[in-house]
Scaffold this motif. Sequence first.
Motif, PDB file in Angstrom:
ATOM      1  N   TYR A 271       0.659  -1.373   0.104  1.00 27.16           N
ATOM      2  CA  TYR A 271      -0.139   0.137  -0.485  1.00 27.16           C
ATOM      3  C   TYR A 271       0.672   1.238   0.188  1.00 27.16           C
ATOM      4  N   LEU A 272       0.300   2.921  -0.557  1.00 23.67           N
ATOM      5  CA  LEU A 272       1.561   3.595  -0.372  1.00 23.67           C
ATOM      6  C   LEU A 272       1.101   4.266   0.956  1.00 23.67           C
ATOM      7  N   ASN A 273       2.119   4.258   1.559  1.00 23.26           N
ATOM      8  CA  ASN A 273       2.499   5.001   3.131  1.00 23.26           C
ATOM      9  C   ASN A 273       2.350   6.840   3.276  1.00 23.26           C
ATOM     10  N   ASP A 274       2.133   7.114   4.586  1.00 25.33           N
ATOM     11  CA  ASP A 274       1.278   8.092   4.349  1.00 25.33           C
ATOM     12  C   ASP A 274       2.500   9.728   3.172  1.00 25.33           C
ATOM     13  N   VAL A 275       3.395   9.165   3.063  1.00 23.91           N
ATOM     14  CA  VAL A 275       4.360   9.676   1.824  1.00 23.91           C
ATOM     15  C   VAL A 275       4.061   9.629   0.335  1.00 23.91           C
ATOM     16  N   GLY A 276       3.869   8.498   0.304  1.00 28.33           N
ATOM     17  CA  GLY A 276       3.055   7.993  -1.422  1.00 28.33           C
ATOM     18  C   GLY A 276       2.155   8.686  -1.462  1.00 28.33           C
ATOM     19  N   ARG A 277       1.419   8.759  -0.462  1.00 27.07           N
ATOM     20  CA  ARG A 277      -0.068   9.651  -0.145  1.00 27.07           C
ATOM     21  C   ARG A 277      -0.428  10.450  -1.015  1.00 27.07           C
ATOM     22  N   VAL A 278       0.803  11.273  -0.245  1.00 24.15           N
ATOM     23  CA  VAL A 278       0.732  13.399   0.035  1.00 24.15           C
ATOM     24  C   VAL A 278       1.429  12.659  -1.722  1.00 24.15           C
ATOM     25  N   LYS A 279       2.275  12.800  -2.227  1.00 27.88           N
ATOM     26  CA  LYS A 279       2.679  12.593  -3.207  1.00 27.88           C
ATOM     27  C   LYS A 279       1.651  11.976  -4.725  1.00 27.88           C
ATOM     28  N   TYR A 280       1.243  11.590  -4.235  1.00 25.36           N
ATOM     29  CA  TYR A 280      -0.308  10.876  -5.200  1.00 25.36           C
ATOM     30  C   TYR A 280      -0.807  12.078  -5.233  1.00 25.36           C
ATOM     31  N   LEU A 281      -1.529  12.208  -4.348  1.00 27.16           N
ATOM     32  CA  LEU A 281      -3.040  12.755  -3.917  1.00 27.16           C
ATOM     33  C   LEU A 281      -2.691  14.242  -5.263  1.00 27.16           C
ATOM     34  N   LYS A 282      -1.199  14.530  -4.893  1.00 25.01           N
ATOM     35  CA  LYS A 282      -1.114  16.535  -4.949  1.00 25.01           C
ATOM     36  C   LYS A 282      -0.877  16.249  -6.587  1.00 25.01           C
ATOM     37  N   ALA A 283       0.349  15.108  -6.724  1.00 22.13           N
ATOM     38  CA  ALA A 283       0.361  14.838  -8.692  1.00 22.13           C
ATOM     39  C   ALA A 283      -1.303  15.125  -9.099  1.00 22.13           C
ATOM     40  N   PHE A 284      -2.067  13.567  -8.417  1.00 18.88           N
ATOM     41  CA  PHE A 284      -3.123  13.894  -9.414  1.00 18.88           C
ATOM     42  C   PHE A 284      -4.233  14.849  -8.761  1.00 18.88           C
ATOM     43  N   VAL A 285      -4.417  15.342  -8.353  1.00 19.63           N
ATOM     44  CA  VAL A 285      -5.607  16.749  -8.104  1.00 19.63           C
ATOM     45  C   VAL A 285      -4.666  18.292  -8.971  1.00 19.63           C
ATOM     46  N   LYS A 286      -3.611  18.252  -9.102  1.00 16.34           N
ATOM     47  CA  LYS A 286      -2.663  19.100 -10.293  1.00 16.34           C
ATOM     48  C   LYS A 286      -2.595  18.381 -12.547  1.00 16.34           C
ATOM     49  N   ARG A 287      -3.291  17.114 -11.972  1.00 12.05           N
ATOM     50  CA  ARG A 287      -3.691  16.754 -13.079  1.00 12.05           C
ATOM     51  C   ARG A 287      -4.876  16.531 -13.933  1.00 12.05           C
ATOM     52  N   MET A 288      -5.893  16.619 -12.233  1.00 11.23           N
ATOM     53  CA  MET A 288      -7.251  16.443 -12.713  1.00 11.23           C
ATOM     54  C   MET A 288      -7.445  18.339 -13.374  1.00 11.23           C
ATOM     55  N   GLU A 289      -6.825  19.160 -12.243  1.00 14.80           N
ATOM     56  CA  GLU A 289      -7.496  20.390 -12.463  1.00 14.80           C
ATOM     57  C   GLU A 289      -6.993  20.810 -13.872  1.00 14.80           C
ATOM     58  N   GLU A 290      -5.990  19.411 -14.828  1.00 15.97           N
ATOM     59  CA  GLU A 290      -5.463  20.459 -15.706  1.00 15.97           C
ATOM     60  C   GLU A 290      -7.306  20.042 -17.324  1.00 15.97           C
ATOM     61  N   THR A 291      -7.476  21.563 -18.205  1.00 20.85           N
ATOM     62  CA  THR A 291      -8.562  21.867 -18.811  1.00 20.85           C
ATOM     63  C   THR A 291      -8.117  20.550 -20.253  1.00 20.85           C
ATOM     64  N   ILE A 292      -9.115  20.483 -21.122  1.00 19.60           N
ATOM     65  CA  ILE A 292      -9.344  19.582 -22.315  1.00 19.60           C
ATOM     66  C   ILE A 292     -10.504  20.337 -22.809  1.00 19.60           C
ATOM     67  N   THR A 293     -10.444  19.866 -24.307  1.00 13.64           N
ATOM     68  CA  THR A 293     -11.506  20.932 -25.047  1.00 13.64           C
ATOM     69  C   THR A 293     -12.286  18.907 -25.738  1.00 13.64           C
ATOM     70  N   ASP A 294     -13.178  20.183 -25.260  1.00 13.07           N
ATOM     71  CA  ASP A 294     -14.527  19.057 -25.491  1.00 13.07           C
ATOM     72  C   ASP A 294     -15.315  18.901 -26.835  1.00 13.07           C
ATOM     73  N   GLU A 295     -15.931  18.110 -27.331  1.00 11.27           N
ATOM     74  CA  GLU A 295     -16.710  18.147 -29.208  1.00 11.27           C
ATOM     75  C   GLU A 295     -16.950  19.516 -29.227  1.00 11.27           C
ATOM     76  N   PHE A 296     -17.181  20.655 -28.095  1.00 13.86           N
ATOM     77  CA  PHE A 296     -17.743  21.200 -28.767  1.00 13.86           C
ATOM     78  C   PHE A 296     -16.691  22.491 -28.911  1.00 13.86           C
ATOM     79  N   GLY A 297     -15.075  22.412 -28.332  1.00 10.55           N
ATOM     80  CA  GLY A 297     -14.388  23.414 -29.307  1.00 10.55           C
ATOM     81  C   GLY A 297     -14.532  23.724 -26.963  1.00 10.55           C
ATOM     82  N   GLU A 298     -15.159  23.733 -26.467  1.00 12.91           N
ATOM     83  CA  GLU A 298     -15.261  23.960 -25.120  1.00 12.91           C
ATOM     84  C   GLU A 298     -14.161  23.709 -24.163  1.00 12.91           C
ATOM     85  N   SER A 299     -13.654  24.568 -23.010  1.00 13.45           N
ATOM     86  CA  SER A 299     -12.551  24.021 -21.691  1.00 13.45           C
ATOM     87  C   SER A 299     -12.754  23.732 -20.895  1.00 13.45           C
TER      88      SER A 299
END
Length: 331
Positions: A271-299
């Motif tokens: 399992y991820l330990n305390d340090v690993g979870r913090v690393k994972y979640l920090k990177a995950f949130v940053k990635r999920m906050e990235e914008t993408i363009t949908d089929e209508f051209g909206e970000s």
Amino acid sequence: MRALYVSEQGCYLSLNDQLVRVKRQETLYAEVQLPLLQMILIFGKSQVTTQVIRACLWRNIPIVYLSRMGYCYGRILPIERGYRQLARYQDDLTLSDRLQVAREIVCTKLRNSRTVLMRQHRRQPSSSLDLVIQSLAVLVEKVRQADNIPRIMGLEGAGAAQYFSAFGDCLSSDEFIFGDRSRRPPGNPVNALLSFGYQVLWNHLLALIEVHGLDPYVACLHEGHRSHAALASDLLEEFRAPFIDAFVMYLINRKMMDVRDDFVYHNGGCYLNDVGRVKYLKAFVKRMEETITDEFGESQPKWDLLNQQVKAFKQFVYDPVKQPYVAYQIR
């Protein structure tokens, strides 16, 4: 809107006017404006004041409690967030309606898995990847013709086995070795990363399902029971490869995780330990906050795609004929 993750142990969540503060002793870890919060996820042992709980209940903000390994064991939700009205429509779905959704979800899951492997194949051609890519295309056609849920589930399982047989070829680190998928418990660091990510995403979907008033225990593909919110599991399938599997490849191939420092072994699992979870979640949130363009051209940020699919399923429930469910497919 954003989710607040509390992964550090022994934290204290308090409310200062409209600001939710996360502290441990004198260290301030996070401050989030209450109107911007979508949900709070607490991993392990931290305390939440009555003021925070009351404010979240008034604003329909779920507070999710998870073990340190990412397993959800409870949520705080307002009374009004019931799902009796929509549950009637969900119960009225015909077998044909459920089959349509089950086929759509599994076909899309297999196509998304195939796309992730094709991207990797373009970067680093591999004969084993090529064979699996071809096999997944064949399985998609078989799912389209399947006429019952057990058949669809069987093909989904076969597709997952094929996909994970090639997953190790997508990892460039000699320290992160992946042979096959193991879940309960995760058998190695790669499986630990996958399982933790799926659990985090599952909890996000569950909260959104309840926000929209759907019954999370009534699903089309998975079997629901009192300890399994099957609708969250249904909707998770289309997001596994593009949101979690590709992210795990990114973490490992960019050497962002350390196989010695970020994991712990106990009870026969990894399992991820305390340090690993913090690393994972920090990177995950940053990635999920990235914008993408949908089929209508909206970000839009990736987070919005989860809400978009829950809303799409809600519309399907209200009118299965006019608004068939269309799963999220990457290009």
